[in-house]
Design a protein around this motif. Structure first.
Motif, mmCIF file in Angstrom:
data_model
loop_
_atom_site.group_PDB
_atom_site.id
_atom_site.type_symbol
_atom_site.label_atom_id
_atom_site.label_comp_id
_atom_site.label_asym_id
_atom_site.label_seq_id
_atom_site.Cartn_x
_atom_site.Cartn_y
_atom_site.Cartn_z
ATOM 1 N N VAL A 275 12.408 8.225 2.668
ATOM 2 C CA VAL A 275 12.895 7.091 1.884
ATOM 3 C C VAL A 275 12.190 5.859 2.422
ATOM 4 O O VAL A 275 12.372 5.508 3.588
ATOM 5 N N PRO A 276 11.347 5.208 1.602
ATOM 6 C CA PRO A 276 10.613 4.048 2.128
ATOM 7 C C PRO A 276 11.576 3.008 2.685
ATOM 8 O O PRO A 276 12.573 2.687 2.043
ATOM 9 N N GLY A 277 11.293 2.523 3.866
ATOM 10 C CA GLY A 277 12.149 1.517 4.482
ATOM 11 C C GLY A 277 13.225 2.098 5.368
ATOM 12 O O GLY A 277 13.924 1.373 6.044
ATOM 13 N N LYS A 278 13.393 3.425 5.320
ATOM 14 C CA LYS A 278 14.402 4.052 6.184
ATOM 15 C C LYS A 278 13.693 4.909 7.224
ATOM 16 O O LYS A 278 12.713 5.585 6.905
ATOM 17 N N GLN B 219 3.860 10.863 -1.677
ATOM 18 C CA GLN B 219 4.881 10.524 -0.690
ATOM 19 C C GLN B 219 5.435 11.797 -0.060
ATOM 20 O O GLN B 219 5.747 12.741 -0.782
ATOM 21 N N VAL C 253 0.861 -1.189 0.000
ATOM 22 C CA VAL C 253 0.000 0.000 0.000
ATOM 23 C C VAL C 253 0.896 1.237 0.000
ATOM 24 O O VAL C 253 1.298 1.716 1.053
ATOM 25 N N PRO C 254 1.241 1.741 -1.186
ATOM 26 C CA PRO C 254 2.136 2.900 -1.228
ATOM 27 C C PRO C 254 1.386 4.192 -0.901
ATOM 28 O O PRO C 254 0.161 4.205 -0.816
ATOM 29 N N TYR C 255 2.135 5.245 -0.731
ATOM 30 C CA TYR C 255 1.525 6.559 -0.520
ATOM 31 C C TYR C 255 0.774 6.993 -1.778
ATOM 32 O O TYR C 255 1.039 6.509 -2.886
#
Lengths: 198, 321
Positions: free
Chosen positions: B123-126, B118, B113-115
């Motif tokens: 940074v996705p995952g950070k 964003q 489920v992405p933004y």
């Protein structure tokens, strides 16, 4: 009899039915990597922005789709879920294709930064209208490569995103050199349990 | 009338027992106690005798039967024994053994489920780190909050903040749990009933109008110590609007004694918290340890009690290492 039953169970566990290898799945939007990567030549990192810096490669926000599709194909019916998501501020729910077990740690950035290409694991994404899992993602498949990463290291780091990269004839030699230059860890370290099961 | 309707129903239900049979059953269920027999029994008894009910005493055969049934109430005491205990256990063992196989099925579908848009800099995952400060008595601890895609997960000291130098005390560490406290108000409520934000504003505005007419007569504001200049300024504005209102401050462990002692020792009376009504002394004891001095602490938990000790502990530790 009992032995056959056990063997059958073990074989079933590795079958594509359970690993979902080579099985395409319906997505909320009929997004074609073949069109965007193969035909249009868009770089992987345009959408998967964090692949070089984070464990997670990143699934693009709806905004990334709308960068182009507010102008291109902006009346196409099959893009309605995208416009709807943007309009209503509700995320698109993509079906996860590459699913690692929760107990396995995987980091995209270390792989691409050391020269392991996208297509090495994800296959010819530029030829997939709907993405499927090209490899089994079983532990034996991970470990195969961790035992011998030299075979897949790409010399030019930009080639990591090249879908048509083929190992040159002297890959053995180049691979060994690259492994040394890029400080790739030893096989013992790469195959130690805690490398992936943290 | 009742009898008649009963009989009418009776006519439609052939398999029901006849009224006579029903009567018999109810009679046998509650047979009148044979008091004569009870008396006769009692006559023959000598010494201590115990009985549970008069029926037992009377030697009622129905009661005797009830005693020998394991589940005497509605439960059927004779099981349908077509499956005996061994067969049952055998089947259960097989089911348990095979139940493991259900774990070999396909893993359930998961979704990404992405933004929609964003946030910048994410940074996705950070994790992202936010600098903040946690009020603590009259002080504040400078903190860094680790946040994953908008969810705070860890609180640590801010290395760039003089009151923390990268360390945090137990209260600051534990305050991460406050963020997920189910008792936190999720919405405006009135006497337990959920209200919308606009309903809250309406109520607040009507209250404000009432107090404006009385110049704040009867309005009391209770607070702990205020060490935020913006909150202090807001309170000043309110007090200027409602001159008759009163502001009460109370903070149990704020170190007033230490401040008063410092005032006596150094003799300054400047104010730190600007308020016409409740001036606060500006003194704060911030011990700065010289690394070579021995430290003697008397009835003071040196590295726990006051916020300034967090950085002191850090300083001492860094030198004594």
């Amino acid at each position: 009899m009992m032995g056959f039953a056990v063997l059958a169970v073990l074989a079933a566990a590795r079958s594509p039915y359970l690993t979902r290898q080579n099985i395409t799945r319906e997505q909320p939007v009929q997004f074609s990597h073949k069109h965007h990567v193969g035909d249009d030549g868009i770089d992987c990192r345009y959408c998967h922005t964090s692949v070089e810096t984070s464990a997670f490669a990143g699934i693009p926000p709806t905004k990334t789709c709308m960068n182009c599709h507010s102008v291109l194909f902006n009346n196409a019916g099959y893009l309605e879920p995208v416009r709807e998501s943007y309009r209503d501020d509700k995320s698109i729910q993509w079906v996860k294709i590459h699913r690692l077990a929760d107990f396995a740690y995987f980091n995209h950035s270390i792989h691409v930064n050391k020269g392991v290409g996208c297509s090495t694991c994800h296959g010819h994404v530029d030829e997939m209208p709907l993405v499927f899992q090209a490899n089994s993602l079983l532990m034996e498949w991970c470990v195969d490569c961790h035992r011998n990463p030299e075979a897949v290291l790409r010399e030019n780091l930009e080639d990591v995103y090249n879908m048509n990269w083929k190992a040159p004839d002297n890959q053995d030699e180049i691979g060994r050199k690259l492994a040394q230059e890029r400080h790739i860890r030893t096989t013992a370290e790469l195959t130690s349990c805690s490398t992936c099961h943290r | 009338m009742k009898r008649m309707s009963d009989q009418a129903q009776e006519g439609h239900n052939d398999d029901r027992p006849s009224p006579d049979e029903q009567l018999d059953e109810s009679a046998s269920g509650q047979r009148p106690l044979d008091l004569a027999a009870v008396r006769a029994k009692l006559q023959t008894k000598t010494g201590k005798q115990y009985w549970r009910t008069l029926e037992e005493l009377a030697g009622d055969p129905e009661f005797e039967e009830l005693l020998h049934r394991e589940f005497p109430r509605q439960a059927p005491s004779e099981w349908d024994d077509s499956v005996d205990r061994r067969d049952f256990l055998r089947l259960m063992a097989a089911s348990l053994a095979l139940a493991g196989l259900s774990g070999c099925g396909r893993a359930p579908e998961q979704y990404i489920v992405p933004y929609v848009k964003q946030p910048d800099g994410l940074v996705p995952g950070k994790p992202q780190f936010y600098a903040t400060a946690m009020p603590f008595g009259a002080d504040a601890i400078g903190l860094l909050v680790e946040s994953h895609e908008g969810r705070p997960t860890k609180i640590e000291g801010n290395p760039d903040h003089p009151s923390s130098l990268g360390a945090a005390n137990a209260f600051a560490q534990a305050s991460i749990l406050d963020l997920y406290d189910p008792d936190r108000a999720q919405t405006a409520t009135q006497a337990g009933e959920i209200r919308t934000w606009s309903q809250f504003l309406d109520a607040a505005q009507s209250l404000a109008a009432t107090f404006r007419s009385t110049r704040g007569e009867g309005l009391r504001i209770l607070s702990g110590i205020i060490n935020s200049p913006s909150v202090a300024a807001s309170l000043q504005t309110i007090l200027a609007l409602y001159p008759q209102a009163k502001w009460h401050q109370w903070e149990p462990a704020v170190g007033d004694g230490a401040r008063e002692g410092a005032r006596l020792a150094f003799g300054s009376t400047s104010t730190r918290y600007i308020s016409r009504r409740m001036p606060r002394s500006s003194f704060r004891l911030i011990p700065i340890f010289s690394p070579v001095d021995p430290v003697m602490s008397i009835t003071c938990e040196s590295f726990i009690a006051a916020v300034s000790w967090i950085s002191s502990a850090k300083r001492i530790a860094s030198v004594s290492r």
